[in-house]
Design a protein around this motif. Structure first.
Motif, PDB file in Angstrom:
ATOM      1  N   ALA A 148       0.827  -1.216   0.000  1.00  0.00           N
ATOM      2  CA  ALA A 148       0.000   0.000   0.000  1.00  0.00           C
ATOM      3  C   ALA A 148       0.857   1.260   0.000  1.00  0.00           C
ATOM      4  O   ALA A 148       0.368   2.343  -0.352  1.00  0.00           O
ATOM      5  CB  ALA A 148      -0.933   0.001   1.205  1.00  0.00           C
ATOM      6  N   ARG A 149       2.131   1.151   0.358  1.00  0.00           N
ATOM      7  CA  ARG A 149       3.024   2.311   0.339  1.00  0.00           C
ATOM      8  C   ARG A 149       3.208   2.846  -1.076  1.00  0.00           C
ATOM      9  O   ARG A 149       3.543   4.015  -1.268  1.00  0.00           O
ATOM     10  CB  ARG A 149       4.383   1.935   0.919  1.00  0.00           C
ATOM     11  N   LEU A 150       2.974   1.991  -2.081  1.00  0.00           N
ATOM     12  CA  LEU A 150       3.121   2.442  -3.458  1.00  0.00           C
ATOM     13  C   LEU A 150       2.113   3.524  -3.808  1.00  0.00           C
ATOM     14  O   LEU A 150       2.406   4.446  -4.563  1.00  0.00           O
ATOM     15  CB  LEU A 150       2.948   1.254  -4.410  1.00  0.00           C
ATOM     16  N   GLU A 151       0.901   3.412  -3.262  1.00  0.00           N
ATOM     17  CA  GLU A 151      -0.139   4.367  -3.607  1.00  0.00           C
ATOM     18  C   GLU A 151       0.114   5.740  -3.006  1.00  0.00           C
ATOM     19  O   GLU A 151      -0.514   6.719  -3.408  1.00  0.00           O
ATOM     20  CB  GLU A 151      -1.497   3.837  -3.150  1.00  0.00           C
ATOM     21  N   SER A 152       1.003   5.841  -2.034  1.00  0.00           N
ATOM     22  CA  SER A 152       1.327   7.146  -1.452  1.00  0.00           C
ATOM     23  C   SER A 152       2.236   7.966  -2.361  1.00  0.00           C
ATOM     24  O   SER A 152       2.408   9.170  -2.144  1.00  0.00           O
ATOM     25  CB  SER A 152       1.989   6.968  -0.086  1.00  0.00           C
ATOM     26  N   ILE A 153       2.836   7.332  -3.372  1.00  0.00           N
ATOM     27  CA  ILE A 153       3.680   8.049  -4.325  1.00  0.00           C
ATOM     28  C   ILE A 153       2.778   8.568  -5.434  1.00  0.00           C
ATOM     29  O   ILE A 153       2.386   7.839  -6.340  1.00  0.00           O
ATOM     30  CB  ILE A 153       4.773   7.115  -4.889  1.00  0.00           C
ATOM     31  N   GLN A 154       2.429   9.823  -5.352  1.00  0.00           N
ATOM     32  CA  GLN A 154       1.518  10.447  -6.308  1.00  0.00           C
ATOM     33  C   GLN A 154       2.066  11.824  -6.693  1.00  0.00           C
ATOM     34  O   GLN A 154       2.568  12.560  -5.849  1.00  0.00           O
ATOM     35  CB  GLN A 154       0.113  10.605  -5.705  1.00  0.00           C
ATOM     36  N   PHE A 155       1.953  12.160  -7.959  1.00  0.00           N
ATOM     37  CA  PHE A 155       2.408  13.459  -8.437  1.00  0.00           C
ATOM     38  C   PHE A 155       1.731  13.758  -9.765  1.00  0.00           C
ATOM     39  O   PHE A 155       1.202  12.858 -10.433  1.00  0.00           O
ATOM     40  CB  PHE A 155       3.937  13.491  -8.594  1.00  0.00           C
ATOM     41  N   ALA A 156       1.736  15.044 -10.125  1.00  0.00           N
ATOM     42  CA  ALA A 156       1.212  15.482 -11.419  1.00  0.00           C
ATOM     43  C   ALA A 156       2.386  15.630 -12.381  1.00  0.00           C
ATOM     44  O   ALA A 156       3.364  16.319 -12.077  1.00  0.00           O
ATOM     45  CB  ALA A 156       0.463  16.797 -11.273  1.00  0.00           C
ATOM     46  N   TYR A 157       2.273  14.999 -13.522  1.00  0.00           N
ATOM     47  CA  TYR A 157       3.358  14.977 -14.509  1.00  0.00           C
ATOM     48  C   TYR A 157       2.898  15.760 -15.735  1.00  0.00           C
ATOM     49  O   TYR A 157       1.865  15.451 -16.331  1.00  0.00           O
ATOM     50  CB  TYR A 157       3.692  13.537 -14.881  1.00  0.00           C
ATOM     51  N   LEU A 210       0.328  21.012 -24.029  1.00  0.00           N
ATOM     52  CA  LEU A 210       0.760  20.676 -22.671  1.00  0.00           C
ATOM     53  C   LEU A 210      -0.247  19.681 -22.121  1.00  0.00           C
ATOM     54  O   LEU A 210      -1.437  19.987 -22.012  1.00  0.00           O
ATOM     55  CB  LEU A 210       0.821  21.918 -21.780  1.00  0.00           C
ATOM     56  N   ARG A 211       0.225  18.505 -21.765  1.00  0.00           N
ATOM     57  CA  ARG A 211      -0.660  17.453 -21.270  1.00  0.00           C
ATOM     58  C   ARG A 211      -0.290  17.134 -19.829  1.00  0.00           C
ATOM     59  O   ARG A 211       0.897  16.921 -19.508  1.00  0.00           O
ATOM     60  CB  ARG A 211      -0.549  16.220 -22.164  1.00  0.00           C
ATOM     61  N   SER A 212      -1.291  17.121 -18.961  1.00  0.00           N
ATOM     62  CA  SER A 212      -1.087  16.913 -17.520  1.00  0.00           C
ATOM     63  C   SER A 212      -1.684  15.567 -17.116  1.00  0.00           C
ATOM     64  O   SER A 212      -2.828  15.260 -17.477  1.00  0.00           O
ATOM     65  CB  SER A 212      -1.746  18.038 -16.716  1.00  0.00           C
ATOM     66  N   PHE A 213      -0.907  14.798 -16.360  1.00  0.00           N
ATOM     67  CA  PHE A 213      -1.311  13.445 -15.968  1.00  0.00           C
ATOM     68  C   PHE A 213      -1.242  13.297 -14.457  1.00  0.00           C
ATOM     69  O   PHE A 213      -0.326  13.825 -13.807  1.00  0.00           O
ATOM     70  CB  PHE A 213      -0.386  12.395 -16.616  1.00  0.00           C
ATOM     71  N   GLN A 214      -2.204  12.564 -13.919  1.00  0.00           N
ATOM     72  CA  GLN A 214      -2.156  12.131 -12.529  1.00  0.00           C
ATOM     73  C   GLN A 214      -1.450  10.783 -12.498  1.00  0.00           C
ATOM     74  O   GLN A 214      -1.886   9.828 -13.140  1.00  0.00           O
ATOM     75  CB  GLN A 214      -3.560  12.003 -11.946  1.00  0.00           C
ATOM     76  N   VAL A 215      -0.352  10.708 -11.765  1.00  0.00           N
ATOM     77  CA  VAL A 215       0.483   9.506 -11.762  1.00  0.00           C
ATOM     78  C   VAL A 215       0.590   8.975 -10.334  1.00  0.00           C
ATOM     79  O   VAL A 215       0.897   9.729  -9.406  1.00  0.00           O
ATOM     80  CB  VAL A 215       1.893   9.802 -12.318  1.00  0.00           C
ATOM     81  N   SER A 216       0.337   7.697 -10.193  1.00  0.00           N
ATOM     82  CA  SER A 216       0.562   6.999  -8.926  1.00  0.00           C
ATOM     83  C   SER A 216       1.029   5.586  -9.246  1.00  0.00           C
ATOM     84  O   SER A 216       0.801   5.083 -10.352  1.00  0.00           O
ATOM     85  CB  SER A 216      -0.708   6.966  -8.074  1.00  0.00           C
TER      86      SER A 216
END
Length: 532
Positions: free
Chosen positions: A103-112, A125-131
């Protein structure tokens, strides 16, 4: 035939966005974004996994998020799995973690955010939600595109969408406000923004060809709004290259009206870009952003037009100083009934009368002085006195006396009621505070907050006493607070709330004993007077 609506045009533009595969995007994220990688491990499960991993034996089943490999590692008693700091297969730096802690993987989130070249001179310019995926078999990243911005000559367009567990993924909707779309999570949390590198082949020959992209992304402002402005007005490039990028920052921070009065972005020639500033003035302004904020430049233009200052460095220095106090110079001149030039000379003259005082400070004091005249209904007062500082101090003292007049009546009554608390002993004496002015003066001389107790003392909720030496009755020494119910000392401090001296402590001990001895007699006397 009906003309296409604005929404139809926006959706038609959206279809022109070039493709970008998830595999290519995942590879770019793995290469460019530095985040924590994990090595998950658990004791081998035995026969049920032999078809996948082969014969296991005594060891660990492992998975590395850096390389995406599942493998079996024999158990070494001298080196347990929690000691692995690098993947045994790809040698990447990893954090060892138990299998159930995925579940620690899901805490790594950022906008790319990725720039992508479109048709002709357009840039997307394309914005992505990444986790990161908790399920290893679904790929390394969970990627969702939530915003697109199209930059082209003449302006920019923007679209956004969202997703939820209940409603699913929404349709793309055009947005009029062109700005950076942040990824806001639950409870107002905002994910970090990660900008992909911008290769030259993506920008060369496009509408953003001459944009210093690295500098724009480092600025403390919205880069999307600045790029949209750059596309809409080619003159922004000249403003930037002439050394006035700080004015663009001021514009983005809410000084758009001042910016439009200084810079004409619709100009088709560079010499028309700053219609109210000469080349000599622009040379003086270049490199002086900290002292010549955009509001100061706009004020300088108005002062120069009104004849209040002469063009040049002296006029700019005055404008920069006057703009820092956030007081409208022309409104101040109107209140004084003076011409702008006359007020400017008056302020400079008053600043020279005192050491280390700027026009900025004089304007604040002058504005406060005019407010005092209005509060005291002194309409006939001199609005530009010969010595402003002295006139302001004199008027402040008069206003203070008027404000303290109702309170001083209560202070006089309290002084009469508390006469019995006056006491002299061993070269020291103590007495109640005399007036509102005295308690204010006591706070100033002792550098404490006793002036805030004036109203409570006047209403009988506390008792403020002044402890003095008989050899210096006019000098502040200690300030004392007594509880009117118990006659106990609540506070007794010296200068700057310092602890009382041994001499003062001995006096207070004797004084409190004196109060407890005197009080029963006073109570009996009051009962006898009431009975009579």
């Amino acid at each position: 035939m009906r003309a296409p609506t604005e929404r139809m045009v926006a959706l038609d533009l959206l279809e022109r966005c070039p493709e970008l595969s998830l595999a290519e995007l995942s590879a770019r994220i793995s290469e460019e974004v530095g985040h924590e990688e994990f090595l998950f491990y658990r004791v081998s499960q035995g026969d049920d996994l032999e078809w996948l991993l082969g014969a296991a034996g005594d060891g660990y089943e492992m998975f590395c998020t850096a390389c995406g490999q599942r493998f079996f590692e024999p158990r070494d008693r001298k080196r347990p799995a929690k000691a692995y700091t690098h993947c045994p297969r790809c040698c990447s730096a990893v954090s060892p973690s138990r299998w159930r802690d995925r579940a620690r993987l899901e805490s790594i989130q950022f906008a790319y955010h990725v720039f992508q070249r479109g048709k002709g001179a357009a840039v997307w310019l394309r914005s992505f939600q990444v986790s990161m995926h908790r399920d290893f078999l679904s790929g390394k990243y969970d990627i969702f595109e939530y915003c697109r911005v199209l930059f082209q000559e003449g302006g920019a367009h923007k679209w956004k969408r969202s997703r939820s567990w209940y409603f699913g993924v929404s349709n793309w909707e055009p947005v009029k406000t062109i700005c950076l779309k942040r990824w806001h999570g639950a409870y107002g949390q905002t994910r970090d923004d990660v900008w992909a590198g911008v290769p030259m082949e993506e920008i060369e020959g496009s509408c953003l060809q001459y944009v210093p992209m690295d500098e724009v992304l480092r600025l403390d402002l919205d880069p999307v709004a600045l790029l949209a402005l750059w596309c809409k007005y080619p003159a922004v490039e000249y403003v930037w290259k002439m050394g006035f990028a700080g004015w663009l920052v001021d514009r983005a921070r809410g000084y758009g009206a001042e910016f439009s009065r200084v810079v004409n972005l619709r100009a088709r020639r560079p010499d028309k870009l700053f219609p109210h500033l000469t080349k000599a003035e622009l040379r003086l302004l270049r490199g002086r952003y900290r002292e010549m904020h955009l509001t100061a430049v706009e004020l300088y233009q108005r002062l120069k037009k009104a004849g209040a200052v002469q063009p040049g460095a002296a006029g700019m220095a005055f404008a920069g100083d006057a703009a820092g106090c956030y007081i409208d110079f022309f409104a101040l001149a109107k209140r004084c009934g003076a011409e702008p030039r006359e007020l400017r000379r008056y302020l400079e003259r008053q600043a020279k009368r005192r050491d280390r005082v700027r026009v900025h400070d004089v304007m604040i004091e002058h504005n406060d002085y005019l407010d005092q005249l209005m509060r005291l209904h002194a309409d006939g007062g001199d609005r530009m006195p010969h010595d402003l500082h002295e006139a302001h101090a004199r008027l402040s003292e008069r206003e203070r006396r008027l404000n303290n007049r109702p309170l001083n009546g209560k202070f006089r009554a309290r002084r009469h009621l508390l006469r019995w608390m006056c006491w002299k002993h061993d070269g020291m004496f103590i007495r109640p505070v005399d007036s509102a002015e005295e308690i204010t003066r006591e706070g100033e001389q002792m550098h404490n907050c006793v002036a805030g107790y004036a109203k409570r003392h006047a209403e009988g909720k506390t008792i403020i006493l002044l402890l003095r030496k008989c050899s210096a009755p006019g000098e502040s020494w200690h300030t004392v607070e007594i509880d009117p119910e118990t006659l106990r000392c609540k506070q007794c401090f010296g200068h700057g709330n310092a602890q009382r001296t041994p001499e003062a402590a001995a006096f207070m001990e004797a004084y409190l004993a004196h109060l407890q001895a005197v009080r029963p007699g006073r109570r009996q006397g009051r009962k006898e007077r009431r009975a009579a």
